[in-house]
Design an enzyme around this catalytic site. Structure first.
Site, PDB file in Angstrom:
ATOM      1  N   ASP A 152       6.173  -5.676   5.526  1.00 34.66           N
ATOM      2  CA  ASP A 152       4.723  -5.769   5.421  1.00 34.66           C
ATOM      3  C   ASP A 152       4.275  -6.364   4.095  1.00 34.66           C
ATOM      4  O   ASP A 152       5.094  -6.775   3.258  1.00 34.66           O
ATOM      5  CB  ASP A 152       4.060  -4.410   5.685  1.00 34.66           C
ATOM      6  CG  ASP A 152       4.407  -3.350   4.646  1.00 34.66           C
ATOM      7  OD1 ASP A 152       4.724  -3.718   3.497  1.00 34.66           O
ATOM      8  OD2 ASP A 152       4.337  -2.156   4.975  1.00 34.66           O
ATOM      9  N   LYS A 204      -0.383  -6.391   6.820  1.00 41.38           N
ATOM     10  CA  LYS A 204      -1.812  -6.143   6.983  1.00 41.38           C
ATOM     11  C   LYS A 204      -2.396  -6.016   5.592  1.00 41.38           C
ATOM     12  O   LYS A 204      -1.895  -5.250   4.776  1.00 41.38           O
ATOM     13  CB  LYS A 204      -2.064  -4.864   7.790  1.00 41.38           C
ATOM     14  CG  LYS A 204      -1.568  -4.941   9.221  1.00 41.38           C
ATOM     15  CD  LYS A 204      -1.933  -3.698  10.003  1.00 41.38           C
ATOM     16  CE  LYS A 204      -1.177  -2.495   9.530  1.00 41.38           C
ATOM     17  NZ  LYS A 204      -1.478  -1.294  10.325  1.00 41.38           N
ATOM     18  N   MET A 229      -5.787   2.880  -1.813  1.00 39.58           N
ATOM     19  CA  MET A 229      -6.611   2.016  -0.955  1.00 39.58           C
ATOM     20  C   MET A 229      -8.106   2.222  -1.186  1.00 39.58           C
ATOM     21  O   MET A 229      -8.900   2.071  -0.267  1.00 39.58           O
ATOM     22  CB  MET A 229      -6.284   2.251   0.533  1.00 39.58           C
ATOM     23  CG  MET A 229      -4.826   2.004   0.885  1.00 39.58           C
ATOM     24  SD  MET A 229      -4.413   2.468   2.573  1.00 39.58           S
ATOM     25  CE  MET A 229      -4.483   4.246   2.483  1.00 39.58           C
TER      26      MET A 229
END
Length: 511
Positions: free
Chosen positions: A44, A65, A177
């Site tokens: 990823d 992503k 995040m």
């Protein structure tokens, strides 16, 4: 449904691997082993592509992503893991995930997909950025005098409400995040009872050469992040421990002149499997490293002829070894013949440079001669062989003729035996794009220059190990060439820094 637990060597089998926070040195030993065993690797956005060097022969698939722009949905990733594991009657699949598998990594969903499909799997925990990024910024998440507890939270509002009032007794908060929502998160934490003057810090690209840090208080950290231009991926720490950065800062406290490649990407071309000593040197100068295999080694096309020559070395005065691979392949073939180093008794052995000599020493043999400067040209000129003496060069099918020409001109007899074959490597589209985006590419040989040109074109800035390699690079079509001051890995790493300085407008020597 209960997960199957077959041997990790069975197929189909899935390894869910935590890649760590970005520094490739933080991958676990078990993670590296699982990558080496893999037939297919799904990686990823936050998994350092440099880790793919552990699986050079595996099929690699990017399933990244980034933020809210999904390249592929989680459901599609789950299905792809299962499909690849079942492909061709069963494969070993490695799912390489940034940080830790189960810390906001949705690894639990991927494990469930394997369990429901009846596919055996293992979980290889990784170092989470929640701890590592603050640590590399000089911020411990706990400290006996400042914090006896910590909580890790998602700052992604898409994941639902945080219920910050429940965290009133937790000393340190670590937000993953959350950089995009930092204004709202700070406001909500203050409303939930946190002191606006609580120290805070945000770490972008923690543990990597791109690491940047903004500091402030809970009330000011969002503005500090905006002013510094920090974006995802980033980790925010809220708590008294953030004060300790001033005292414990270490990773990004190295003087700038000791890290001339900070924030840059250096593509280190290599012609062998495994870690590169040059990669470690450029990392020490602050660079992010992209290791690029340009060739792969294969078996000789005529093993019978090679073995016949190795069995009977009568009349040979000097054995010439001009690469580490030649040493490795020589002993492989001796073992196949039921022989060992004693078979070489009576021969004198020349190594093309100190690296080859060290590899020879690892097999218990001392090089009788190493030229003053590494390279075929110097080996041909300096080899203490008399006219008429027979030399046997054990090499690949594409060895340059410079050694042969130099020895023949001196009246020394030259023979060549194909010990192994050199074949061009292939790169997928993503790897090729990363290579072309690198700030500088290192070249340690003329063959590396030619392979690089064939693989990625010549619109690249390159640093060459010595004049011979530089000449070969220019002949291959490269125009932006910086030459190392001497043919050593240290000098080549310095040349990479010089090449970057030249791109930034400073004069670069050796051009």
């Amino acid at each position: 449904m209960t997960a199957q637990t077959p041997s990790p060597l069975s197929r189909p089998f899935v390894s869910l691997i935590g890649a760590g926070p970005g520094d490739p040195g933080l991958l676990t030993l078990r993670g590296a082993e699982a990558l080496r065993q893999a037939d297919v690797v799904l990686f990823d956005y936050l998994a350092n592509p440099e880790l793919l060097r552990h699986c050079p022969d595996a099929e690699t698939i990017y399933v990244g992503k980034k933020g809210f722009s999904d390249y592929i949905s989680q459901e599609q990733i789950n299905a792809l893991i299962v499909d690849k594991a079942r492909e061709g009657g069963g494969k070993r699949v490695a799912r390489l995930k940034g940080g830790d598998v189960f810390v906001f990594g949705r690894g639990g969903e991927e494990a469930e997909a394997c369990a429901h499909a009846g596919i055996g799997f293992e979980v290889v925990p990784g170092v989470t950025s929640a701890i590592a990024a603050p640590a590399y910024a000089g911020i411990p998440v706990t400290h006996r005098e400042a914090a006896r507890s910590f909580a890790v939270l998602t700052g992604n509002t898409k994941e639902g409400g945080a219920h910050y009032e429940r965290l009133s007794g937790v000393d340190t908060l670590v937000l993953l995040m959350g950089v995009r929502n930092l204004d709202q998160i700070s406001t909500d934490l203050i409303k939930a009872g946190r002191d606006p003057q609580t120290p805070a810090a945000t770490v972008q690209w923690g543990t990597t050469p791109r690491q940047r840090v903004a500091t402030g208080t809970l009330a000011t950290i969002a503005g500090a992040v905006r002013e510094a231009g920090l974006e995802a991926p980033a980790v925010t720490v809220v708590g008294e421990v953030a004060r300790l950065r001033d005292t414990l800062r270490w990773f990004d406290a190295v003087p700038e002149h000791h890290r001339p490649l900070a924030g840059r990407t250096v593509a280190v071309t290599r012609t062998r499997d495994g870690a590169s000593a040059l990669a470690d040197l450029v990392r020490a100068r602050g660079a992010g490293v992209l290791e690029v295999p340009l060739i792969r080694f294969a078996e000789t096309g005529n093993e019978a002829a090679l073995h016949a020559r190795l069995r009977d070395l009568t009349g040979v005065a000097w054995l010439l070894l001009t690469s580490n691979q030649a040493v490795t392949a020589l002993f492989t073939h001796l073992r196949r013949l039921g022989l060992d180093a004693r078979h070489l008794a009576g021969l004198r052995i020349a190594a093309v440079g100190p690296s080859t000599a060290r590899t020879l020493a690892e097999h218990g043999l001392h090089a009788d001669f190493v030229p003053s400067t590494p390279g075929a040209r110097h080996l041909a000129a300096e080899l203490p062989a008399q006219p008429g003496a027979v030399t046997l060069h054990l090499t690949s099918q594409v060895a340059e003729d410079e050694l042969e020409r130099g020895l023949t001109a001196r009246g020394v007899r030259y023979e060549r035996a194909e010990l192994y074959r050199t074949e061009p490597a292939t790169l997928d589209g993503g790897a090729l794009a990363r290579l072309r985006a690198a700030d500088v590419v290192t070249l340690a040989s003329g063959s590396a220059a030619r392979h690089l040109a064939a693989l990625a074109g010549t619109d690249l800035t390159v640093a060459a190990m010595g004049p011979q390699t530089a000449d070969a690079a220019r002949e291959a079509g490269f125009s932006r060439v910086t030459v190392a001051r001497e043919a050593t890995l240290e000098a080549l790493a310095d040349a990479a820094a010089q090449a970057v300085l030249h791109r930034d407008g400073a004069p670069s020597p050796g051009r």
